[in-house]
Write a protein that holds these residues in place. Structure first.
Motif, PDB file in Angstrom:
ATOM      1  N   ASN A  95      -0.435   3.220   1.375  1.00  0.00           N
ATOM      2  CA  ASN A  95      -1.603   3.771   0.702  1.00  0.00           C
ATOM      3  C   ASN A  95      -2.836   3.085   1.297  1.00  0.00           C
ATOM      4  O   ASN A  95      -2.737   2.277   2.229  1.00  0.00           O
ATOM      5  N   TYR A  96      -3.951   3.405   0.708  1.00  0.00           N
ATOM      6  CA  TYR A  96      -5.197   2.841   1.236  1.00  0.00           C
ATOM      7  C   TYR A  96      -5.212   1.321   1.123  1.00  0.00           C
ATOM      8  O   TYR A  96      -5.784   0.633   1.980  1.00  0.00           O
ATOM      9  N   LYS A  97      -4.609   0.809   0.061  1.00  0.00           N
ATOM     10  CA  LYS A  97      -4.655  -0.627  -0.139  1.00  0.00           C
ATOM     11  C   LYS A  97      -3.822  -1.373   0.902  1.00  0.00           C
ATOM     12  O   LYS A  97      -4.237  -2.407   1.439  1.00  0.00           O
ATOM     13  N   THR A  98      -2.634  -0.844   1.199  1.00  0.00           N
ATOM     14  CA  THR A  98      -1.762  -1.533   2.168  1.00  0.00           C
ATOM     15  C   THR A  98      -2.307  -1.449   3.589  1.00  0.00           C
ATOM     16  O   THR A  98      -1.921  -2.244   4.454  1.00  0.00           O
ATOM     17  N   THR A  99      -3.181  -0.503   3.839  1.00  0.00           N
ATOM     18  CA  THR A  99      -3.736  -0.370   5.196  1.00  0.00           C
ATOM     19  C   THR A  99      -5.080  -1.062   5.333  1.00  0.00           C
ATOM     20  O   THR A  99      -5.737  -0.939   6.380  1.00  0.00           O
ATOM     21  N   ASP A 100      -5.490  -1.788   4.257  1.00  0.00           N
ATOM     22  CA  ASP A 100      -6.761  -2.510   4.371  1.00  0.00           C
ATOM     23  C   ASP A 100      -6.721  -3.570   5.469  1.00  0.00           C
ATOM     24  O   ASP A 100      -7.746  -3.969   6.007  1.00  0.00           O
ATOM     25  N   ILE A 101      -5.513  -4.022   5.766  1.00  0.00           N
ATOM     26  CA  ILE A 101      -5.395  -5.082   6.786  1.00  0.00           C
ATOM     27  C   ILE A 101      -5.849  -4.605   8.171  1.00  0.00           C
ATOM     28  O   ILE A 101      -6.095  -5.405   9.069  1.00  0.00           O
ATOM     29  N   PHE A 102      -5.939  -3.266   8.334  1.00  0.00           N
ATOM     30  CA  PHE A 102      -6.355  -2.728   9.633  1.00  0.00           C
ATOM     31  C   PHE A 102      -7.859  -2.500   9.723  1.00  0.00           C
ATOM     32  O   PHE A 102      -8.355  -2.089  10.774  1.00  0.00           O
ATOM     33  N   ARG A 103      -8.556  -2.749   8.540  1.00  0.00           N
ATOM     34  CA  ARG A 103      -9.998  -2.516   8.562  1.00  0.00           C
ATOM     35  C   ARG A 103     -10.684  -3.835   8.896  1.00  0.00           C
ATOM     36  O   ARG A 103     -10.442  -4.853   8.233  1.00  0.00           O
ATOM     37  N   PRO A 104     -11.551  -3.861   9.932  1.00  0.00           N
ATOM     38  CA  PRO A 104     -12.156  -5.132  10.380  1.00  0.00           C
ATOM     39  C   PRO A 104     -12.885  -5.869   9.263  1.00  0.00           C
ATOM     40  O   PRO A 104     -12.792  -7.090   9.179  1.00  0.00           O
ATOM     41  N   ASP A 105     -13.567  -5.141   8.344  1.00  0.00           N
ATOM     42  CA  ASP A 105     -14.356  -5.808   7.308  1.00  0.00           C
ATOM     43  C   ASP A 105     -13.475  -6.408   6.221  1.00  0.00           C
ATOM     44  O   ASP A 105     -13.858  -7.336   5.523  1.00  0.00           O
ATOM     45  N   LEU A 106     -12.267  -5.891   6.034  1.00  0.00           N
ATOM     46  CA  LEU A 106     -11.356  -6.391   5.006  1.00  0.00           C
ATOM     47  C   LEU A 106     -10.193  -7.183   5.588  1.00  0.00           C
ATOM     48  O   LEU A 106      -9.331  -7.665   4.854  1.00  0.00           O
ATOM     49  N   VAL A 130       2.070  -1.901  14.646  1.00  0.00           N
ATOM     50  CA  VAL A 130       1.669  -1.329  13.356  1.00  0.00           C
ATOM     51  C   VAL A 130       2.882  -1.249  12.431  1.00  0.00           C
ATOM     52  O   VAL A 130       2.808  -1.598  11.243  1.00  0.00           O
ATOM     53  N   ARG A 131       3.990  -0.786  12.917  1.00  0.00           N
ATOM     54  CA  ARG A 131       5.216  -0.699  12.103  1.00  0.00           C
ATOM     55  C   ARG A 131       5.632  -2.090  11.624  1.00  0.00           C
ATOM     56  O   ARG A 131       6.075  -2.270  10.472  1.00  0.00           O
ATOM     57  N   SER A 132       5.479  -3.074  12.499  1.00  0.00           N
ATOM     58  CA  SER A 132       5.876  -4.442  12.138  1.00  0.00           C
ATOM     59  C   SER A 132       4.973  -4.991  11.037  1.00  0.00           C
ATOM     60  O   SER A 132       5.448  -5.678  10.117  1.00  0.00           O
ATOM     61  N   ARG A 133       3.678  -4.684  11.069  1.00  0.00           N
ATOM     62  CA  ARG A 133       2.747  -5.199  10.080  1.00  0.00           C
ATOM     63  C   ARG A 133       2.959  -4.550   8.697  1.00  0.00           C
ATOM     64  O   ARG A 133       2.631  -5.147   7.675  1.00  0.00           O
ATOM     65  N   LEU A 134       3.520  -3.347   8.673  1.00  0.00           N
ATOM     66  CA  LEU A 134       3.666  -2.624   7.404  1.00  0.00           C
ATOM     67  C   LEU A 134       5.098  -2.627   6.859  1.00  0.00           C
ATOM     68  O   LEU A 134       5.377  -1.965   5.863  1.00  0.00           O
ATOM     69  N   GLN A 135       5.996  -3.310   7.532  1.00  0.00           N
ATOM     70  CA  GLN A 135       7.395  -3.243   7.078  1.00  0.00           C
ATOM     71  C   GLN A 135       7.633  -3.999   5.768  1.00  0.00           C
ATOM     72  O   GLN A 135       8.665  -3.803   5.111  1.00  0.00           O
TER      73      GLN A 135
END
Length: 493
Positions: free
Chosen positions: A70-81, A59-64
């Protein structure tokens, strides 16, 4: 007041052995299972720990690459987005292991911004948030259950903290495996206990068969001491077969002793009846009229004294037989020099009976030592020589010969007297046996001398034999074992 015997509850040895072996094997298996269980559960826990740590790192590697969380940067963790975000950012989908972690029902992945507000969570749990600037993975409690909590700050490429990640492993899979292992070891333990107990019971039942046979033989013996029933032959060729053999030998000896005792009492009562009757007859005669006749009085006193002397001799010989049964207790360590003793007895008889011609044939090499009390060996030789003298009326000649091998020494006493018929050879060693009873009584014999000689010889692990023919005389042979170590202290008694 009547005493009541309280009988304790009895448990068969088969059940004791079965339960004992079952418990013993169960304890060993439990100890083994504990270590195996400990290794397996520690390995499972370490695997869960690695999953939490790996998820935090991914998770840290994906967000570095983000500037803020914010909600937008964490969209990558939502299966539908997920796919759409990955295409827009030209980064592709995150690896399979991270996807697997996010879709696990027992793994709660949460991302927080700098204000420690949750901007993403794959699951919702009401758990107090504790975040710090340091990475940590530790065990905790949630609803009284063990969990693993991993948390770390999210640092971008500029080495700035832009948020936080927390991964909570509810250990559902671990707990399920933990419970399955407990059930597995519990059921296996019970199965092993049952199998070992049944095997132990069967093995004990098999091994105790000879004991049951011995027990039954003892019951038969208790009901009838003279029973001919014995423990059947046991082919196990072990200690139990030896025990059965020894038990049968013991019963044979016991019954032989009982027979000998009964015969002994019968013979003694028969032998004492005559001298007692003679003494009683003379006393009654003296009481009625004989005391006034000096000749009758003198004859009665002499006859009574002779019968009393016979009874005294009989009692003495009976005591000798009784003492012979205690040789192993009282004379187990006695040793005797054969050459010295035979020469002594030979010279004594030459002096006491000058009318006889005594001849010595000495073929002994060295001075062998035999394990026998000196007085007993002398008693045996005296009995044989007295017997030879008693039945040598025409040719007054007696030969004594000695010889030895590496293991035995032999002493032979030969006379040239009346001899013994073949049908009587096996009976001459019986107690109170006399070939010519009237003649033997006149010679003062009780029929116990040869019995005493045989008993003494056999008690010292030797044997005595007889060769004889009517009109040619008899040869008595004694064989005794030789002590290998000749450097010993010889009995001088």
């Amino acid at each position: 007041m009547e005493n009541k015997v309280i009988k304790k509850k009895r448990m068969s040895l088969k059940w004791k052995w079965a339960i004992g072996t079952g418990v013993g094997v169960l304890l060993i298996f439990a100890l083994f299972s504990f270590f195996v269980f400990k290794i397996v559960t520690d390995s499972l826990y370490a695997e869960e720990h690695r999953d939490v740590e790996s998820t935090v790192t991914q998770v840290r590697s994906r967000l570095q690459n983000a500037n803020e969380i914010n909600y937008k940067t964490t969209d990558i963790f939502r299966p539908d987005l997920n796919q759409k975000s990955a295409v827009n950012n030209n980064q592709g989908g995150f690896n399979d292991s991270l996807l697997a972690s996010l879709t696990r029902r027992d793994l709660v992945v949460s991302v927080y911004n700098l204000e420690k507000e949750s901007v993403f969570s794959n699951q919702r749990i009401s758990m107090k948030t504790t975040l710090s600037e340091r990475k940590s993975i530790k065990r905790s409690k949630f609803h009284h259950k063990d969990i693993i909590v991993g948390q770390a700050p999210i640092i971008n490429k500029d080495n700035q903290v832009i948020g936080y990640v927390r991964v909570v492993d509810l250990l559902v899979k671990y707990n399920n495996r933990y419970q399955r292992l407990i059930w597995l070891f519990t059921l296996t333990s019970l199965l092993i206990f049952m199998v070992i107990s049944i095997f132990g019971y069967g093995l004990t039942a098999y091994l105790l068969k000879p004991m049951n046979l011995i027990n039954q033989s003892m019951r038969n013996l208790e009901e009838d001491p003279q029973t001919d029933l014995r423990v059947p032959e046991i082919d196990t060729n072990d200690e139990l077969s030896d025990l059965a053999h020894e038990f049968n030998d013991m019963i044979d000896r016991m019954q032989r002793y009982i027979d000998q005792q009964r015969q002994f009492v019968e013979d003694v009562s028969h032998e004492l009846r005559t001298p007692v009757a003679v003494v009683e007859g003379h006393l009654k005669m003296l009481d009625r009229w004989g005391k006034d006749d000096p000749q009758v009085l003198d004859e009665s006193i002499k006859a009574s004294l002779e019968e009393t002397q016979r009874m005294k001799s009989l009692v003495s010989e009976m005591l000798d037989l009784t003492r012979a049964d205690q040789i192993e207790i009282n004379y187990a360590d006695e040793k005797t020099n054969v050459v010295q003793l035979v020469n002594q007895v030979f010279n004594d008889f030459k002096m006491i009976h000058p009318e006889f011609n005594f001849v010595m044939d000495d073929d002994i090499t060295g001075e062998p030592i035999v394990p026998i009390y000196r007085n007993h060996l002398e008693q045996i030789l005296v009995i044989l020589l007295d017997n030879a003298i008693k039945y040598s009326k025409d040719r007054k000649e007696i030969h004594i010969s000695t010889a030895n091998t590496k293991k035995t020494v032999e002493i032979a006493v030969q006379d040239f007297g009346e001899g013994i018929a073949e049908e009587n050879l096996k009976q001459v060693f019986n107690r109170f046996y006399r070939i010519d009873k009237a003649r033997s009584r006149d010679q003062g014999g009780n029929g116990l001398g040869l019995s005493i000689a045989k008993k003494l010889t056999e008690e010292y692990h030797g044997n005595i034999s007889l060769e004889s023919s009517v009109g040619s005389g008899s040869i008595f042979r004694i064989k005794l074992p030789i002590i290998e170590d000749q450097q010993i202290e010889i009995s001088e008694k």
